[in-house]
Motif scaffolding. Sequence first.
Motif, PDB file in Angstrom:
ATOM      1  N   LEU A   1       1.129  -1.381  -0.225  1.00  0.00           N
ATOM      2  CA  LEU A   1      -0.294   0.157  -0.024  1.00  0.00           C
ATOM      3  C   LEU A   1       0.605   1.834   0.151  1.00  0.00           C
ATOM      4  O   LEU A   1       0.344   2.465  -1.138  1.00  0.00           O
ATOM      5  CB  LEU A   1      -0.480  -0.192   1.414  1.00  0.00           C
ATOM      6  CG  LEU A   1      -1.497   1.228   1.736  1.00  0.00           C
ATOM      7  CD1 LEU A   1      -2.764   1.252   0.319  1.00  0.00           C
ATOM      8  CD2 LEU A   1      -2.518   1.335   2.503  1.00  0.00           C
ATOM      9  N   LEU A   2       1.638   1.198   0.638  1.00  0.00           N
ATOM     10  CA  LEU A   2       2.624   2.891   0.840  1.00  0.00           C
ATOM     11  C   LEU A   2       3.098   2.543  -0.441  1.00  0.00           C
ATOM     12  O   LEU A   2       3.429   4.125  -0.934  1.00  0.00           O
ATOM     13  CB  LEU A   2       3.314   2.330   2.395  1.00  0.00           C
ATOM     14  CG  LEU A   2       3.207   2.609   3.261  1.00  0.00           C
ATOM     15  CD1 LEU A   2       4.156   2.835   4.333  1.00  0.00           C
ATOM     16  CD2 LEU A   2       2.869   4.280   3.789  1.00  0.00           C
ATOM     17  N   VAL A   3       4.570   1.840  -1.072  1.00  0.00           N
ATOM     18  CA  VAL A   3       4.853   2.228  -2.502  1.00  0.00           C
ATOM     19  C   VAL A   3       3.200   2.362  -3.483  1.00  0.00           C
ATOM     20  O   VAL A   3       3.153   3.100  -4.244  1.00  0.00           O
ATOM     21  CB  VAL A   3       4.930   0.697  -2.848  1.00  0.00           C
ATOM     22  CG1 VAL A   3       5.681   0.840  -3.928  1.00  0.00           C
ATOM     23  CG2 VAL A   3       6.493   0.543  -1.797  1.00  0.00           C
ATOM     24  N   LEU A   4       2.354   1.859  -3.385  1.00  0.00           N
ATOM     25  CA  LEU A   4       1.222   2.519  -4.369  1.00  0.00           C
ATOM     26  C   LEU A   4       1.071   4.350  -3.943  1.00  0.00           C
ATOM     27  O   LEU A   4       1.306   5.088  -4.904  1.00  0.00           O
ATOM     28  CB  LEU A   4       0.119   1.802  -4.120  1.00  0.00           C
ATOM     29  CG  LEU A   4      -1.021   2.148  -5.352  1.00  0.00           C
ATOM     30  CD1 LEU A   4      -0.533   1.876  -6.819  1.00  0.00           C
ATOM     31  CD2 LEU A   4      -2.625   1.059  -4.619  1.00  0.00           C
ATOM     32  N   ILE A   5       1.431   4.283  -2.835  1.00  0.00           N
ATOM     33  CA  ILE A   5       0.447   5.735  -2.789  1.00  0.00           C
ATOM     34  C   ILE A   5       1.869   6.930  -3.233  1.00  0.00           C
ATOM     35  O   ILE A   5       1.945   7.888  -3.391  1.00  0.00           O
ATOM     36  CB  ILE A   5       0.214   5.864  -0.456  1.00  0.00           C
ATOM     37  CG1 ILE A   5      -0.660   5.387  -0.566  1.00  0.00           C
ATOM     38  CG2 ILE A   5       0.458   7.388  -0.626  1.00  0.00           C
ATOM     39  CD1 ILE A   5      -1.124   5.266   0.860  1.00  0.00           C
ATOM     40  N   VAL A   6       3.087   6.401  -2.479  1.00  0.00           N
ATOM     41  CA  VAL A   6       4.481   7.290  -2.831  1.00  0.00           C
ATOM     42  C   VAL A   6       4.253   6.581  -4.543  1.00  0.00           C
ATOM     43  O   VAL A   6       4.518   8.229  -4.757  1.00  0.00           O
ATOM     44  CB  VAL A   6       6.202   6.464  -1.749  1.00  0.00           C
ATOM     45  CG1 VAL A   6       7.049   6.967  -3.284  1.00  0.00           C
ATOM     46  CG2 VAL A   6       5.839   6.573  -1.327  1.00  0.00           C
ATOM     47  N   HIS A   7       4.162   6.390  -5.504  1.00  0.00           N
ATOM     48  CA  HIS A   7       4.207   6.037  -6.729  1.00  0.00           C
ATOM     49  C   HIS A   7       3.109   6.899  -7.464  1.00  0.00           C
ATOM     50  O   HIS A   7       3.418   7.305  -8.377  1.00  0.00           O
ATOM     51  CB  HIS A   7       3.882   4.518  -7.264  1.00  0.00           C
ATOM     52  CG  HIS A   7       4.893   4.078  -7.293  1.00  0.00           C
ATOM     53  ND1 HIS A   7       5.831   3.250  -8.131  1.00  0.00           N
ATOM     54  CD2 HIS A   7       5.886   3.641  -5.714  1.00  0.00           C
ATOM     55  CE1 HIS A   7       6.968   2.969  -8.175  1.00  0.00           C
ATOM     56  NE2 HIS A   7       7.364   2.590  -6.519  1.00  0.00           N
ATOM     57  N   VAL A   8       1.921   6.776  -6.708  1.00  0.00           N
ATOM     58  CA  VAL A   8       1.210   8.165  -7.616  1.00  0.00           C
ATOM     59  C   VAL A   8       1.687   9.175  -7.057  1.00  0.00           C
ATOM     60  O   VAL A   8       1.274   9.814  -7.728  1.00  0.00           O
ATOM     61  CB  VAL A   8      -0.806   7.325  -6.489  1.00  0.00           C
ATOM     62  CG1 VAL A   8      -1.645   8.979  -6.866  1.00  0.00           C
ATOM     63  CG2 VAL A   8      -0.901   6.082  -7.371  1.00  0.00           C
TER      64      VAL A   8
END
Length: 555
Positions: free
Chosen positions: A147-154
């Motif tokens: 989840l955190l990786v997706l938030i950062v990438h977005v």
Amino acid sequence: MRNGLATIVIIIFIVTLFVMIFLPSVYLISLVFLRWNQIYYEIFANPYLGSTYLWNILQNLSLSFRLAIVTVIIDTILGLPLAYIFARKNFRGKSILEDITMLPLVIPTSGFGFATLITWTSSTGISRLLGIPISTQTIIPFINIPLLVLIVHVSLTFPYIVKTVSAALQEINPSYEIVSQTLGASSLTSFRKVTLPLITPSLLSGGVLAFARSLGETGATLIVAGVSVTAPIAIVKWELENKLAPAAFLGSILIALSFLLIIPIEHYASQKRRITFRLIPMTKEKEIVKFERKVSRKLWWMREVASGMLIFFMVILPILTLLYTTCIYWSKEPYTGRFEKSILYELFGPSKMINLVSRATLTSIIVASIATFISAYISIPTVLFIVKTRYGRIIRALLKVPLVVPTSALGLSMILLWGNKGLNIIHPSIWLTILTHIVFSVPVIVEAGVSAYYQLNVELYEGTARTLGATFYDMIETISLPMIKKSFIAGSILAFTHSLGETGATFLVMGDDITISTLVVNLVESQAIGTALFSSSLLILIALLLLGIIRKITR
């Protein structure tokens, strides 16, 4: 005599551009072909490990692809309304919001990654307020993405969609939409049937840039990934472990993908054709139009609210949380009141971390200054070559590649090209770091200069000067360069900021000359949280200051 001199200058320029910018981007691919027997043995026919490396590569690529695809989908859903607001609405504070939206493009990724980490996982963050436990191990079901990786990438990629689509919308005459609505179409139907086909090339271009950026993101991902390993992180890990065969093979795949993505899309987007497509059967069209008419009246406020929430949660909140946490931990630990747990104690106590931070900051400034200075001088003839020759469009498209090539792959390519595994000219050090940063700094400055040249219609003034008898060199000196000077300066500051915060490639090429962005990653991994807070805040404040300077220059 003059023609001969000009030919020599052009040849020197082309060779310099090829050796310093293009060659590092493609060298890794050629190296894989040249050493294919060794790489095949290590990855496909290893008698001890079998196909372990191949399996790891496929897993890493699978995670990176899933992550990039989902990121672009979310970017498009959230970025389109925001781009439309910026292009079609005028309101107080609009320029500030536009600058805030572009912050993820200039903020050092390691600092922003740490800001996101404490925003969503710390006791002062969102997870505690919502009562939802979030950590680096939190996985989104079904798609199996952290989840955190997706938030950062977005957060780091949605500005690509907003920037490209907003620019395309500003070029489209709003009268098309007005006529459509005058004929009875709702605003949503007008957007789908009229506006969307016109902006599709720009949407594709922004989507490809966002996809490539997500595919190659390294700095912030290193901080929030936990035990998950994306393809760029795997390259860093294997290079540090001296496992060059799998690192080179995986890096060459990512670089080849960057070429295959950016070149066709840039060519396609440059054609500026209107795209017509029909995905909806005519039998369903009337029902959809009726639904759009009903929904359009209720969606306008949701568009504004969703856009505001996107900017707040993805950009503003992580920065505010980082600065707030730095303040409350400055002189004491807020829950126990202990000075030994404060930032001041870590910096100036027995460990003297301030010396490490100061040295890393000075190294970063030296690297960014020299790389930007050299890049600016390379960029001036590059811009002129692009706007004055028939090969300019090809050069401009190729210069987009270093911007989207995964930085960890670029760093590995630089080591294998210039280091003791290649030409043995420069070993990992501050000098190889400078050479690496030039590769992606030149395209940033060039793009700023070329965009200004076309936007200001410099060619018209050049034609007038030539009509009045000015030579080519007089025209360049008195007309062309002065008109795009501000954009060159703004592009140079942007390149400086990018260099200051670069992490992925720097990790591999810096040797013992640690930069501040890589130091943040090391500090987080070693649990020196106080110093990491201070270093991240310092990086972000410098980026904000430089962005303010850019805004002042370009306004």
